[in-house]
Design a protein around this motif. Sequence first.
Motif, mmCIF file in Angstrom:
data_model
loop_
_atom_site.group_PDB
_atom_site.id
_atom_site.type_symbol
_atom_site.label_atom_id
_atom_site.label_comp_id
_atom_site.label_asym_id
_atom_site.label_seq_id
_atom_site.Cartn_x
_atom_site.Cartn_y
_atom_site.Cartn_z
ATOM 1 N N GLY A 135 0.838 -1.191 0.000
ATOM 2 C CA GLY A 135 0.000 0.000 0.000
ATOM 3 C C GLY A 135 0.871 1.238 0.000
ATOM 4 O O GLY A 135 0.566 2.253 0.633
ATOM 5 N N ARG A 136 2.020 1.157 -0.715
ATOM 6 C CA ARG A 136 2.982 2.256 -0.703
ATOM 7 C C ARG A 136 2.663 3.248 -1.818
ATOM 8 O O ARG A 136 2.407 2.829 -2.953
ATOM 9 C CB ARG A 136 4.387 1.682 -0.920
ATOM 10 C CG ARG A 136 5.542 2.672 -0.884
ATOM 11 C CD ARG A 136 6.826 1.868 -1.042
ATOM 12 N NE ARG A 136 8.051 2.626 -1.107
ATOM 13 C CZ ARG A 136 8.936 2.699 -0.111
ATOM 14 N NH1 ARG A 136 8.679 2.130 1.058
ATOM 15 N NH2 ARG A 136 10.065 3.345 -0.269
ATOM 16 N N PRO A 137 2.696 4.563 -1.497
ATOM 17 C CA PRO A 137 2.471 5.554 -2.560
ATOM 18 C C PRO A 137 3.517 5.377 -3.665
ATOM 19 O O PRO A 137 4.695 5.151 -3.380
ATOM 20 C CB PRO A 137 2.665 6.904 -1.854
ATOM 21 C CG PRO A 137 2.556 6.608 -0.390
ATOM 22 C CD PRO A 137 2.978 5.189 -0.200
ATOM 23 N N PRO B 195 11.723 -2.398 -0.423
ATOM 24 C CA PRO B 195 11.377 -1.500 0.678
ATOM 25 C C PRO B 195 11.305 -2.327 1.956
ATOM 26 O O PRO B 195 11.480 -3.552 1.917
ATOM 27 C CB PRO B 195 9.993 -0.997 0.283
ATOM 28 C CG PRO B 195 9.386 -2.146 -0.455
ATOM 29 C CD PRO B 195 10.527 -2.889 -1.130
ATOM 30 N N SER B 196 11.045 -1.701 3.086
ATOM 31 C CA SER B 196 10.824 -2.461 4.312
ATOM 32 C C SER B 196 9.550 -3.300 4.148
ATOM 33 O O SER B 196 8.596 -2.868 3.498
ATOM 34 C CB SER B 196 10.701 -1.511 5.499
ATOM 35 O OG SER B 196 9.807 -0.460 5.200
ATOM 36 N N ALA B 197 9.533 -4.504 4.778
ATOM 37 C CA ALA B 197 8.468 -5.477 4.512
ATOM 38 C C ALA B 197 7.256 -5.294 5.417
ATOM 39 O O ALA B 197 6.663 -6.261 5.889
ATOM 40 C CB ALA B 197 9.025 -6.895 4.626
ATOM 41 N N ASN B 198 6.888 -4.040 5.672
ATOM 42 C CA ASN B 198 5.710 -3.733 6.482
ATOM 43 C C ASN B 198 4.639 -3.125 5.588
ATOM 44 O O ASN B 198 4.931 -2.655 4.486
ATOM 45 C CB ASN B 198 6.073 -2.719 7.572
ATOM 46 C CG ASN B 198 6.755 -1.489 6.989
ATOM 47 O OD1 ASN B 198 7.783 -1.599 6.329
ATOM 48 N ND2 ASN B 198 6.181 -0.329 7.190
ATOM 49 N N THR B 199 3.390 -3.104 6.083
ATOM 50 C CA THR B 199 2.364 -2.307 5.434
ATOM 51 C C THR B 199 2.780 -0.850 5.582
ATOM 52 O O THR B 199 3.276 -0.449 6.638
ATOM 53 C CB THR B 199 1.005 -2.520 6.151
ATOM 54 O OG1 THR B 199 0.733 -3.918 6.177
ATOM 55 C CG2 THR B 199 -0.116 -1.800 5.448
#
Length: 330
Positions: A54-56, A139-143
Amino acid sequence: METRYLQFNDAHLRCAADLIRRGELVAFPTETVYGLGCDATDEQAVKRTYLAKGRPSDNPLIVHVWSKGQIPEIARDVSPDAQKIIDCIMPASITVVLPKRKIIPDCVTAGLNTVAVRMPRSQQARDFLRYCDVPVAAPSANTSSRPSPTTWQAVKEDMDGRIAAVLCGSPCDVGIESTVVDMCGEQPLILRPGIVTADMLEELLGKKVRVVTDPKEKVNSPGVRYKHYAPKVPMALELEGDEQKLKNLYLKLQAEGKNPVLLVENPQNFPGFNVYCIGQTDREVSRNLFSNLRALEKNYGYIIASFSSKTAFAQSILNRLVRSASHNVV
Ligand code: AMP
Ligand code: MG
């Protein structure tokens, strides 16, 4: 989709690398935080990464390599100062922004003509990247907007069912993301502070390094302006170790029924309070910061954190804490 949980052995590393080469997403440990990897040269895979998080789409990704020999394949015009960082510091928790080559699609860099390159210090990360043998955008593997994951279990919380696999490695040792330094201009510019500090780079390069401190300053690193690292419950941050102030705030929130918890340097000074230790040293605070936030949000309604260290590395930790607290500094 069913997410596979893989171990660090030859068969599973092969499997993880095959998934990457087929355009799938695989989370993997590094020494900073867990990354969500995909083939950086595969546009569709990169787009899936933005979707899973859900990354911009205007927040570019870091490209990871296992060997310094891969860097000239993805970046060009590497300045002598940038080369010095590559030669003398890497592999390390540092990301260098360089002019990019065409092999890296625009969606990786959000349309910028630069690419962020990192060679992790973690042996597990480099083993995985070597099996992949393509540059891996991660990227970092978080939402998006959540605290970064520093264990495979934290990756599972955010990404289970959304990605092909998670490589279950060690908990991350550093605990906050890499230093990002833009090496495209005359003066090195730290866009995101980390464990490699400005003084360390100044000593290596023999020149002044600028650090972007004002969040409103327009820099070529879109990612630094978004909501970040936030737990699911509200958070306040205190910076002087003022124990009376912490107790007063706790009691006020408790009276309001907010179920607060303290995350402080000296928990023994708060008998009768719900209280946890933020860490005794900067390294300990940093290593446990995001996992502490993820643990406390499960059982409490309001996190009151206190951190008063004033070292150079503490400034990098503070950069994350302030954003976790959505700038609610008391
Ligand atoms: P994350 O993937 O969550 O570790 O965030 C990556 C960080 O690197 C963000 O702050 C991005 O803005 C920054 N970044 C990635 N690529 C570039 C680039 N080409 N130029 C400047 N900053 C970048
Ligand atoms: Mg991130």
